[in-house]
Enzyme design. Structure first.
Site, PDB file in Angstrom:
ATOM      1  N   CYS A 180       2.935  -5.105   6.825  1.00 46.22           N
ATOM      2  CA  CYS A 180       2.588  -4.857   5.430  1.00 46.22           C
ATOM      3  C   CYS A 180       3.753  -4.184   4.710  1.00 46.22           C
ATOM      4  CB  CYS A 180       1.344  -3.986   5.342  1.00 46.22           C
ATOM      5  SG  CYS A 180      -0.186  -4.895   5.716  1.00 46.22           S
TER       6      CYS A 180
ATOM      7  N   HIS B   1       0.815  -1.213   0.000  1.00 49.41           N
ATOM      8  CA  HIS B   1       0.000   0.000   0.000  1.00 49.41           C
ATOM      9  C   HIS B   1       0.848   1.261   0.000  1.00 49.41           C
ATOM     10  CE1 HIS B   1       0.747   0.930   4.303  1.00 49.41           C
ATOM     11  NE2 HIS B   1       0.732  -0.380   4.477  1.00 49.41           N
TER      12      HIS B   1
END
Length: 635
Positions: free
Chosen positions: A557, A538
């Protein structure tokens, strides 16, 4: 003692055969006398079973010599019990072999091997007439050199391949060697294809399931191949990076007498500084010392000459005439070459350092700081050879086919690549998980992306970070713009954070969401490959972290530095979508876009990598996986 006993049995058997050779013709003549007819072909078959040559071979009979169903009908009944006993002995040996105590992988290998022997009527696969076949000896020789490819020859219990002493093995001993050879061959191929370790035994953050070859299929292929060595080597990974590491390992073996050059730790080493470590840096990067600066060529003896013209002065000063009496002015004996400061971090060395930093994906500032020093020296306490071996092991865990078009993020390198047909089409920096929140290494497929994503905060973050902050500062959730939800009368409802007594709330009682916006932790876009680890790629509003060389700061992440350029690269094979269209959606409502074609994604952990020039570079062991594997492999 075992061979003495076999020799005694063989002698007894030959005596029996000699007696049979004398008595049998008399019985045959007697049969003719009473009018019975003995079939000549059957008589020859009977005589063959009792000849001395055949009797010797029965003790070490190869399964290929056992009679088939159509032959059994014409073989003397007197030989049948011996042959049946040999087959039964092999059958029992197989059962014992399959039941032997072993770990899970080894037990599966034994089971597959046993199944093949049963299917082939307990025939020998590697032995012939009590000795190893040439193909078996060639494979043994190859396995004994397994250290050339990062494996350990001691992991394989190999039979002796030298039968020059002429010893004839017993049936039992020969078949035991056959089984031993089969197990060694299958284990070797399994290690070539999928490594020696179970990834999760190294770390729970290595969620990799290597493609384990089937033992029965492997043994079938090796046995049917004319060249089992070549067939075994076909199981090795074909990835270019793996082959580069193999080449590097062999180069290190050839030059292992050379002691690696280490640059000592210390203060930041900046261009223009003088420091004793500069000599180590020069040796490490193979940059020669500059030559001493010679005395100026303009400082020379000035000859006195009648031909020397008068020295012109300025327009306002008269020329000074040359004098015949002026002696030649000698060059000063005190003017010597300017000495070189060998500790000076000069421009030539700075250029070499910047080039090294570029190849190593580091900030190209020419400063020798902790990150550059770690890459220069490699992982502290781990030899280059050991580091190569554990990285080769991890390549063997990888899928054999990564995908013609795929995404690969290398955690220790803090970088993601988009590759098409083996070539890098895009690369950018990433931020990965902190050591306490490791980014998990695994493979999956990217299925969709989300523009203007909301962030559902993981329970671990709510428990360990948000609740402590809310208890010390009641306005925490409101100030940060988070939405809080709770189960109220069986329904999930949004609650006002200011009306909650946070000292009495546990993480399991609430959920937290951050709506889309400029401050959203996921930025403008996230790329999803749904998995049990809740890991995805992301954007991020925290751009400053990308300026650091070591970038392990996330909760697991993978944050992308240039998400829109990354989007263009991965959407190359998709219809209708690109960054231009995505940007038009930014700032609006949350939009999910499904990809036309799923894209293989590989989150990997390699600390020895092939750089742009094809050479091998070394990276720090950010999560300690190298150290754990070195211990488990006994390196």
């Amino acid at each position: 003692m075992k061979y003495a006993k076999n020799a005694s049995r063989s002698k007894l058997f030959r005596s029996h055969c000699l007696l049979s050779a004398i008595v049998l013709p008399s019985l045959l003549l007697s049969s003719f006398a009473v009018g019975q007819t003995i079939n000549e072909e059957k008589t020859i078959a009977v005589e063959a079973t009792v000849s001395e040559e055949k009797t010797v071979n029965v003790a070490s009979v190869d399964a290929t010599d056992l009679p088939q169903a159509d032959e059994a009908a014409i073989v003397s009944q007197s030989a049948t019990p011996v042959l049946h006993a040999a087959a039964e002995a092999r059958s029992e040996a197989i059962r014992t072999f399959a039941r032997a105590s072993a770990d899970k992988l080894d037990a599966a290998d034994r089971s597959g091997i046993a199944a093949l022997y049963e299917d082939r009527g307990y025939k020998s696969l590697w032995m012939k007439e009590g000795a190893l076949r040439p193909e078996a000896k060639a494979l043994i020789a190859e396995i004994r050199q397994a250290d050339r490819i990062g494996l350990n020859p001691a992991d394989y219990s190999l039979p002796m391949s030298d039968d020059a002493d002429g010893t004839v093995l017993s049936e039992t001993a020969a078949f035991e060697i056959d089984l031993q050879m089969s197990l060694a061959a299958v284990r070797y191929v399994r290690h070539l294809a999928s490594g020696r370790l179970v990834p999760r035994s190294v770390s729970a953050s290595l969620d990799i399931n290597p493609e384990r070859p089937d033992a029965k299929a492997v043994l079938t292929e090796l046995n049917d191949a004319g060249d089992p060595v070549a067939k075994a080597n076909e199981y090795q990974p074909k990835h270019q990076a793996y082959l580069a590491l193999l080449k590097e390992l062999q180069a290190i073996e050839q030059n292992k007498a050379e002691k690696p050059i280490v640059v000592d730790a210390g203060r930041l080493l900046r261009p223009g500084m003088s420091d004793p470590r500069v000599l180590q840096l020069r040796a490490r990067l193979k940059v020669e010392l500059p030559a001493a600066t010679p005395a100026s060529e303009d400082v020379a003896a000035t000859p006195a000459s009648e031909d020397v013209a008068a020295t012109p002065a300025s327009e306002d000063v008269a020329a000074t005439p040359a004098s015949e009496d002026v002696a030649a002015t000698p060059a000063s004996e005190d003017v010597a070459a300017t000495p070189v400061d060998e500790n000076l971090y000069d421009e030539t060395l700075v250029t070499a350092v910047k080039d090294f930093q570029k190849k190593s994906r580091l900030t190209q500032d020419g400063i020798i700081g902790p990150a550059t020093l770690r890459v220069l020296n490699g992982e502290t306490g781990i030899e280059r050879k050991a580091q190569l071996i554990v990285n080769l092991e991890r390549w063997r865990w990888m899928p054999k086919e990564l995908g013609a078009f795929h995404i690969m993020a290398n955690i220790p390198e803090y970088r993601v690549y988009v590759k098409s047909d083996g070539k890098v089409t895009h690369t950018t920096r990433v931020v990965v998980g902190k050591p306490e929140f490791k980014t998990v290494a695994f493979s999956d497929e990217m299925e969709h992306f989300v523009v203007n994503p909301s962030w559902g905060v993981p329970q671990s973050i709510i428990k360990n970070e948000m609740l402590p902050s809310a208890r010390s500062s009641p306005g925490y959730f409101t100030r940060k713009g988070y939405q809080v939800f709770a189960q109220i009368r069986g329904r999930t409802r949004q609650v006002d954070p200011s009306r909650v007594n946070w000292r009495r709330v546990t993480a399991s009682q609430i959920s937290v969401r951050q709506p889309p916006g400029n401050s959203n932790a996921l930025g403008r876009i996230k790329f999803m490959f749904p998995n049990k680890h809740a890991i995805y790629m992301h954007d991020t509003p925290s751009k400053s972290l990308f300026n650091k060389d070591a970038r392990a700061y996330s909760h697991g992440c993978v944050r992308i530095q240039n998400p829109m350029e990354f989007a263009d690269a991965i959407l190359e094979q998709q219809k209708d979508w690109n960054s231009t269209r995505i940007k038009k959606l930014v700032g609006g409502k949350e939009v999910t876009v499904k990809l036309d074609k799923k894209i293989p994604v590989h989150l990997v952990y390699f600390t020895a990598i092939q750089n742009d020039e094809g050479a091998v570079g070394y990276l720090p062991d950010v999560y300690g996986h190298d150290r754990n594997m070195v211990k488990l492999l006994g390196l």
